[in-house]
Structure formats: structure tokens, C-alpha cells
Scaffold this motif. Structure first.
Motif, PDB file in Angstrom:
ATOM      1  N   UNK A 164       0.824  -1.214   0.000  1.00  0.00           N
ATOM      2  CA  UNK A 164       0.000   0.000   0.000  1.00  0.00           C
ATOM      3  C   UNK A 164       0.856   1.261   0.000  1.00  0.00           C
ATOM      4  N   UNK A 165       1.991   1.217   0.708  1.00  0.00           N
ATOM      5  CA  UNK A 165       2.866   2.381   0.804  1.00  0.00           C
ATOM      6  C   UNK A 165       3.791   2.538  -0.405  1.00  0.00           C
ATOM      7  N   UNK A 166       3.897   1.499  -1.218  1.00  0.00           N
ATOM      8  CA  UNK A 166       4.820   1.538  -2.343  1.00  0.00           C
ATOM      9  C   UNK A 166       6.217   1.052  -2.009  1.00  0.00           C
ATOM     10  N   UNK A 167       6.378   0.418  -0.843  1.00  0.00           N
ATOM     11  CA  UNK A 167       7.675  -0.140  -0.472  1.00  0.00           C
ATOM     12  C   UNK A 167       8.011  -1.374  -1.304  1.00  0.00           C
ATOM     13  N   UNK A 168       6.993  -2.066  -1.791  1.00  0.00           N
ATOM     14  CA  UNK A 168       7.161  -3.160  -2.744  1.00  0.00           C
ATOM     15  C   UNK A 168       6.170  -2.917  -3.882  1.00  0.00           C
ATOM     16  N   UNK A 169       6.393  -3.558  -5.023  1.00  0.00           N
ATOM     17  CA  UNK A 169       5.603  -3.259  -6.213  1.00  0.00           C
ATOM     18  C   UNK A 169       4.532  -4.279  -6.528  1.00  0.00           C
ATOM     19  N   UNK A 170       4.774  -5.535  -6.191  1.00  0.00           N
ATOM     20  CA  UNK A 170       3.811  -6.604  -6.452  1.00  0.00           C
ATOM     21  C   UNK A 170       3.748  -7.526  -5.249  1.00  0.00           C
ATOM     22  N   UNK A 171       2.549  -8.052  -4.978  1.00  0.00           N
ATOM     23  CA  UNK A 171       2.379  -9.118  -3.997  1.00  0.00           C
ATOM     24  C   UNK A 171       2.083 -10.406  -4.756  1.00  0.00           C
ATOM     25  N   UNK A 172       2.926 -11.400  -4.566  1.00  0.00           N
ATOM     26  CA  UNK A 172       2.737 -12.702  -5.204  1.00  0.00           C
ATOM     27  C   UNK A 172       1.809 -13.559  -4.344  1.00  0.00           C
ATOM     28  N   UNK A 173       1.200 -14.576  -4.925  1.00  0.00           N
ATOM     29  CA  UNK A 173       0.491 -15.552  -4.090  1.00  0.00           C
ATOM     30  C   UNK A 173       1.466 -16.199  -3.105  1.00  0.00           C
ATOM     31  N   UNK A 174       0.951 -16.626  -1.980  1.00  0.00           N
ATOM     32  CA  UNK A 174       1.809 -17.217  -0.949  1.00  0.00           C
ATOM     33  C   UNK A 174       2.647 -18.354  -1.518  1.00  0.00           C
ATOM     34  N   UNK A 175       3.944 -18.289  -1.246  1.00  0.00           N
ATOM     35  CA  UNK A 175       4.851 -19.328  -1.692  1.00  0.00           C
ATOM     36  C   UNK A 175       5.253 -19.250  -3.151  1.00  0.00           C
ATOM     37  N   UNK A 176       4.806 -18.215  -3.853  1.00  0.00           N
ATOM     38  CA  UNK A 176       5.045 -18.127  -5.299  1.00  0.00           C
ATOM     39  C   UNK A 176       5.885 -16.913  -5.688  1.00  0.00           C
ATOM     40  N   UNK A 177       6.622 -16.344  -4.741  1.00  0.00           N
ATOM     41  CA  UNK A 177       7.312 -15.094  -5.064  1.00  0.00           C
ATOM     42  C   UNK A 177       8.396 -15.298  -6.114  1.00  0.00           C
ATOM     43  N   UNK A 178       9.142 -16.385  -6.022  1.00  0.00           N
ATOM     44  CA  UNK A 178      10.180 -16.633  -7.034  1.00  0.00           C
ATOM     45  C   UNK A 178       9.546 -16.846  -8.404  1.00  0.00           C
ATOM     46  N   UNK A 179       8.481 -17.651  -8.451  1.00  0.00           N
ATOM     47  CA  UNK A 179       7.815 -17.923  -9.719  1.00  0.00           C
ATOM     48  C   UNK A 179       7.254 -16.645 -10.327  1.00  0.00           C
ATOM     49  N   UNK A 180       6.679 -15.786  -9.492  1.00  0.00           N
ATOM     50  CA  UNK A 180       6.122 -14.523 -10.004  1.00  0.00           C
ATOM     51  C   UNK A 180       7.223 -13.614 -10.525  1.00  0.00           C
ATOM     52  N   UNK A 181       8.334 -13.553  -9.799  1.00  0.00           N
ATOM     53  CA  UNK A 181       9.448 -12.717 -10.243  1.00  0.00           C
ATOM     54  C   UNK A 181      10.026 -13.237 -11.562  1.00  0.00           C
ATOM     55  N   UNK A 182      10.152 -14.559 -11.692  1.00  0.00           N
ATOM     56  CA  UNK A 182      10.675 -15.121 -12.932  1.00  0.00           C
ATOM     57  C   UNK A 182       9.705 -14.928 -14.089  1.00  0.00           C
ATOM     58  N   UNK A 183       8.409 -14.969 -13.816  1.00  0.00           N
ATOM     59  CA  UNK A 183       7.430 -14.676 -14.866  1.00  0.00           C
ATOM     60  C   UNK A 183       7.612 -13.247 -15.384  1.00  0.00           C
ATOM     61  N   UNK A 184       7.773 -12.314 -14.465  1.00  0.00           N
ATOM     62  CA  UNK A 184       8.025 -10.929 -14.882  1.00  0.00           C
ATOM     63  C   UNK A 184       9.312 -10.828 -15.684  1.00  0.00           C
ATOM     64  N   UNK A 185      10.353 -11.512 -15.201  1.00  0.00           N
ATOM     65  CA  UNK A 185      11.641 -11.467 -15.891  1.00  0.00           C
ATOM     66  C   UNK A 185      11.509 -11.988 -17.313  1.00  0.00           C
ATOM     67  N   UNK A 186      10.777 -13.071 -17.496  1.00  0.00           N
ATOM     68  CA  UNK A 186      10.605 -13.635 -18.837  1.00  0.00           C
ATOM     69  C   UNK A 186       9.797 -12.697 -19.728  1.00  0.00           C
ATOM     70  N   UNK A 187       8.831 -12.004 -19.149  1.00  0.00           N
ATOM     71  CA  UNK A 187       8.079 -11.020 -19.923  1.00  0.00           C
ATOM     72  C   UNK A 187       8.996  -9.905 -20.412  1.00  0.00           C
ATOM     73  N   UNK A 188       9.836  -9.396 -19.511  1.00  0.00           N
ATOM     74  CA  UNK A 188      10.771  -8.336 -19.893  1.00  0.00           C
ATOM     75  C   UNK A 188      11.795  -8.855 -20.903  1.00  0.00           C
TER      76      UNK A 188
END
Length: 274
Positions: free
Chosen positions: A181-205
Motif C-alpha cells: 500500500x505504501x509503495x515499499x514493494x511493487x507486487x504481492x505474489x500468491x503465498x509461496x510463489x514469489x520466485x515464480x512470479x518474479x521469474x514470470x516478470x523477468x521472462x516477460x521483460x
């Protein structure tokens, strides 16, 4: 998936034909506390990545489920003299400067604690993805120091001067939902999926032009905080870099041919590596 080890505590894996680099903080027994050895290894790894034009995106992750990184190893520093602290400062600065200087997009995948220097590693990235159970903060004032890895400068650029001042002065540890909410982080991943979400973004970029990605990052960084005219000049310089590249020609051709681009920026960089 290939891997390269830097000392005992840093691993680098190359994913997606090398276009995505995963840099793993790997000191789980100490929740990736930044010792002199871990810091030197991280600086060496980022220096190598910065010199490798075949990397489209870097993702920083942790091998620990408990923490991304809890900051400086205060047990190691407990017996430091004033001279020791002064002597160690350039090496400490190099750790965070190395992450900040990476020329490609960089994503932090934050699970567990990201505190002090650990959160400053994340702040040095372009995008922060957090697990719902993550906790972030800059608690340095609670132990008699101040953020020294860029936190006093990077945090205000994210959340504004007043919010940053409150967080630094109080040393508050902020849970993930509030951090989002404060902007300290940019995305909230589903629980236990933070690496997968970050890699999905990386592959998109990384599907996009590596030349354009680096030029866009340069324009964003150089223009931030400048007046509009200076920012537009930074953008224009970056535009010329891309417009004179083989990636530009390939992008236009692929668009008109209705096909997926085969970016020369990746192919040339990989073919030219020793």
C-alpha cells in the motif's frame, strides 16, 4: 540450467537460454546476513553480470524461506574497532553499488525478512515482488546506525520524503500488505510463489529487445529527479542508442512480418562471449 558459484554464499543460474540470470543469496543458516565474504561475493557477481550483454534481466532471490536478507552481519562486526569500521566501509558500499549499477532490469523476489541492508539490496533493484508473509524495513536507527546502502536516498524516491523519514526514524518493520500500500514493494505474489512470479516478470521483460531494455533503464534512471528538459535529453540519448541498433531494425521487420523478433542484441552478445 547452468550455475556459477561466487564464494560460499552467492550462486548465479542462467535461465531461458541465458537471457535471465538468477542471483541467489545463499547463506540460509544466517538468513543471508551480509558478512564481509557474502558482500564481496555479491559485488563480484554483479560486476560479472554487468559486463555480460547477453543477460536481459536479473532476478535476485534467496535460498532461505525465512529471509531474503536481514542486513549486515552484526555478530561479525561486534568487535570492530573504529578503524575496522572505517576500513570496511568502501567494501560495504561496493555491495549495494554493484546491484544499483546493473544495466539490465533487476527484480527482487522478497520472502521473509528484508531488513536493513537486505531491504537496501531490494531497493537497488528496479522492481520488488514480495510474498504476503514478507516483512521489510530499515531498522538501523534502533541499533545506533543509519542506512548505509542507499536507503536514505532510494526510499524517498519510492515513497516520498515524509514517509521515508518516518520509516527511517522509527525503524519500523512493515508487513507485506502495508508495504504494498505504501509503495515499499511493487507486487504481492500468491503465498509461496514469489520466485515464480518474479521469474514470470523477468521472462516477460526478457522477451523484449535487450538493447531497448538497457536504454530504457538508463533513461529512467538518468531522468529521475531532473527537470523535464534534462530528462528529455536523457531519453533522447537513449533513443539514439536504440535507433542505431540492429534490434531496432529487427523489431520493425518482425512487426511488419507478424512474427516474433529474433533480437540480434542477444544473439550477437552470446556469440561474442569468450
Amino acid at each position: 540450467m547452468s550455475g556459477l558459484r561466487y564464494g560460499e554464499y552467492i550462486l548465479v543460474h542462467r535461465l531461458d537460454s541465458g537471457r535471465v540470470a538468477e542471483l541467489v543469496l545463499n547463506r540460509p543458516d544466517r538468513m543471508n546476513a551480509v558478512s564481509a565474504e557474502l558482500g564481496a561475493s555479491l559485488a563480484a557477481a554483479t560486476a560479472d553480470l554487468a559486463d555480460d550483454p547477453s543477460v536481459g534481466v536479473t532476478v535476485i532471490t534467496s535460498s532461505s524461506e525465512r529471509a531474503f536478507c536481514v542486513g549486515a552481519d552484526l555478530k561479525e562486526r561486534r568487535d570492530y574497532s573504529e578503524a575496522d569500521r572505517t576500513a570496511a566501509r568502501p567494501g560495504s558500499r561496493a555491495v549495494y553499488a554493484g546491484v544499483l549499477a546493473l544495466p539490465m532490469p533487476v527484480i527482487a523476489a522478497v520472502a521473509g525478512y528484508a531488513l536493513g541492508g537486505g531491504y537496501e539490496i531490494a531497493l537497488s533493484c528496479d522492481v520488488i515482488v514480495a510474498d504476503p508473509g514478507a516483512t521489510v524495513g530499515l531498522p538501523e536507527t534502533t541499533v545506533g546506525v543509519i542506512p548505509g546502502g542507499g536507503g536514505t536516498q532510494l526510499l524517498p524516491r519510492r515513497v516520498g520524503a515524509a514517509t521515508a523519514a518516518h520509516l527511517v526514524f522509527s525503524g519500523r518493520r512493515v508487513p507485506a500488505a502495508e508495504a504494498y500500500d505504501l509503495g515499499l514493494v511493487d507486487f504481492l505474489a500468491p503465498a509461496g510463489q514469489v520466485r515464480a512470479r518474479a521469474l514470470d516478470l523477468a521472462r516477460t521483460y526478457a522477451a523484449n529487445s535487450p538493447v531497448a531494455l538497457r536504454a530504457a533503464k538508463r533513461a529512467l534512471r538518468l531522468g529521475h529527479g531532473k527537470d523535464l528538459a534534462a530528462g528529455l535529453d536523457a531519453e533522447d540519448a537513449a533513443w539514439h542508442t536504440v535507433a542505431l541498433s540492429a534490434d531496432w531494425a529487427e523489431g520493425v521487420a518482425a512487426f511488419n512480418d507478424r512474427r516474433t523478433p529474433d533480437w540480434p542484441g542477444y544473439r550477437t552478445a552470446i556469440d561474442s562471449r569468450p
